[in-house]
Design an enzyme around this catalytic site. Structure first.
Site, PDB file in Angstrom:
ATOM      1  N   ARG A   1     -36.988 -35.186  66.576  1.00 36.32           N
ATOM      2  CA  ARG A   1     -37.809 -35.722  65.520  1.00 36.32           C
ATOM      3  C   ARG A   1     -38.638 -34.634  64.896  1.00 36.32           C
ATOM      4  NH1 ARG A   1     -40.702 -39.995  65.422  1.00 36.32           N
ATOM      5  NH2 ARG A   1     -42.299 -38.842  66.541  1.00 36.32           N
TER       6      ARG A   1
ATOM      7  N   SER B   1     -38.607 -30.573  75.667  1.00 40.53           N
ATOM      8  CA  SER B   1     -38.767 -31.262  76.943  1.00 40.53           C
ATOM      9  C   SER B   1     -37.698 -30.920  77.972  1.00 40.53           C
ATOM     10  CB  SER B   1     -38.833 -32.759  76.695  1.00 40.53           C
ATOM     11  OG  SER B   1     -39.831 -33.009  75.750  1.00 40.53           O
TER      12      SER B   1
ATOM     13  N   ASP C   1     -42.866 -32.876  76.319  1.00 46.03           N
ATOM     14  CA  ASP C   1     -43.273 -34.215  75.872  1.00 46.03           C
ATOM     15  C   ASP C   1     -44.413 -34.802  76.699  1.00 46.03           C
ATOM     16  OD1 ASP C   1     -41.602 -34.483  78.034  1.00 46.03           O
ATOM     17  OD2 ASP C   1     -40.263 -35.947  77.115  1.00 46.03           O
TER      18      ASP C   1
END
Ligand code: ADP
Ligand code: MG
Length: 464
Positions: A78, A147, A200
């Protein structure tokens, strides 16, 4: 018939092997605490890497300006832009876009993956509306949420230790991922600087803290699983740098790699591990996270088909296909509330080509989902209790002290698999007892990690 008896025997054995009575969960929690100490004591001291994040200050609310975030951590990535308005304005506006990663890029070359990401980022920047304002003369700044296990070398650099969650790109391992991204952005002609590299869990912790100053733990339950928390800098023997002014340091546990003899492992888990891209690693993650739960269920159903002719005289061939049963489908079957378990029937047909299932068969399938989901949820709760223990927040505060602990949660599994999250929360209460439970708040930090990374980009801006 003996078909039912044999299937029943497989189910009862599964239930037994997967059982997580409270005593066992306490052993898991204790083992987690012990491993946390070991991982903080020395590099390589534990399966838990307990990585130092270089984040020693979490957002305060004063952050101001236009910042970007890029979140790479699983099947999607994203991009996000956020206009921050300081204490008064807070998040003035934000915009995000999600792009799925073509599977061949997850196992291709580093160059190709980062080129793809940088190209999408460049497109996103090019589409920016008039209502976003970069201060005059400033370079755009980005928080990069990556992540996977990274050995940080500063707040804005770190080398990849290994890939997880289905990624496998040899030439990135050991490289500085910020360097890789920066070079790719240059190739795209995109003038942007990475000012914070986080994962994350760290992003979620930062995003959670921005809204609630009592957030001290973040847990991700998505494709994979991980946790981060705020540690006292003096309690990190392996840290030889200066003690940060705040006295605190955020630790990225990489708890997915936790393992312990107390974990209830079955033959299905063993087979899944052996056939995985990373055998012997991420054992806790393989019991808990969205990438794997569905496949454990498939393995049980396959055994029931083979040994109890549970789906007819021949074994439906699709039961043999790894990862054909995704966790969202498992979740849909598990949440089926229709009296004839219609959803289960449809999914068995769609996914495995098994038609005309009886209600009794469907019930057994739901039971498999239930056993596997509850085991995962209860183990995740035990891990969280391990962290609370390490922080001394698992016991009632001393007289006169008011204690409130907030745990920021995120990830598709937590967000969408309601039975899983409910079970996790009730297990936490069960383990902590009534009095302490009242002081613990579990919140869904919706997309905390995106916002969090942009906040950390702001608080580590080159212009401060
Ligand atoms: P990532 O972990 O890849 O960054 P997310 O946090 O969005 O991404 O989590 C996606 C994962 O969440 C999926 O891989 C899947 O395992 C799980 N998931 C998504 N939707 C559902 C659902 N409806 N039920 C159960 N699990 C889900
Ligand atoms: Mg994610």
């Amino acid at each position: 018939t003996s078909k039912w008896a044999r299937a029943e025997a497989i189910l009862r054995e599964l239930e037994d092997k997967c059982s997580t009575p409270i005593g066992k969960l306490r052993q898991v929690a204790d083992a987690m605490t012990v491993e946390m100490h070991a991982g903080l004591a020395s590099e390589g001291g534990s399966k838990l890497k307990m990585l130092i994040s270089y984040v020693d200050n979490l957002p305060t609310g004063n952050e101001k300006g236009l910042f970007y975030a890029l979140d790479l951590g699983g099947t999607n990535f994203r991009v996000l832009r956020v206009q921050l308005g300081g204490k008064e304005g807070r998040v003035v506006k934000q915009e995000a876009e999600e792009v799925s990663i073509p599977p061949h890029l997850m196992v291709g070359s580093s160059h190709e993956l980062f080129d793809f990401i940088a190209a999408e980022l460049a497109k996103f920047v090019a589409s920016e509306g008039e209502n976003y304002h970069l201060s005059f003369g400033r370079q755009r700044e980005l928080g990069f949420t990556f992540s996977f296990p990274v050995r940080q070398t500063s707040i804005a650099s770190g080398t990849l230790i290994k890939w997880t969650k289905g990624f496998s790109i040899e030439d990135t391992v050991g490289e500085d991922v910020v360097g890789e991204l920066t070079k790719a952005m240059e190739r795209q002609g995109l003038d942007m600087r990475v000012t914070a590299l986080v994962n994350d869990t760290i992003g979620t912790l930062a995003g959670g803290r921005y809204y609630d100053s009592d957030v001290v733990i973040a847990v991700i339950l998505g494709t994979g699983t991980n946790a981060a928390y705020v540690e006292r800098a003096q309690s990190i023997p392996k840290w030889h740098g200066l003690l940060p002014k705040s006295g605190e340091m955020v630790i990225n546990m990489e708890w997915g790699n936790f393992r312990s003899s107390h974990l209830p492992l079955t033959e299905y888990d063993q087979a899944l591990d052996v056939e995985s891209l990373n055998p012997g690693e991420q054992i806790f993650e393989k019991l808990i996270s969205g990438m794997y739960l569905g496949d454990i269920v498939r393995r049980v159903l396959w055994k029931m088909a083979e040994e109890a002719a549970f789906f007819g005289d021949t074994v439906p061939p699709k039961l043999e296909v790894p990862f054909i049963l995704r966790t969202p489908v498992m979740s849909a079957m598990h949440h089926d509330t229709s009296t004839d378990l219609r959803v289960v029937g449809t999914k068995l047909k769609e996914i495995f080509g098994i038609s005309n299932t009886s209600l009794r068969t469907r019930k057994a399938v739901v039971e498999v989902c239930d056993i596997i989901a509850r085991r995962g949820a209860r183990l995740a709760a035990a891990g969280m209790v391990g962290i609370l223990k390490k922080q001394g927040r698992d016991a009632p505060a001393s007289a006169g002290e008011k204690q409130r602990t907030v745990i920021a949660m995120d990830g598709g599994l937590y967000e969408h698999y309601t039975i899983f999250s409910k079970c996790l929360e009730s297990t936490l209460s069960e383990m902590l007892g009534e009095e302490v439970s009242k002081t613990i708040v579990v919140t869904h930090a919706n997309d905390g990690s995106g916002i969090g990374a942009s906040l950390l980009a702001a608080s580590h801006s080159q212009y401060l």
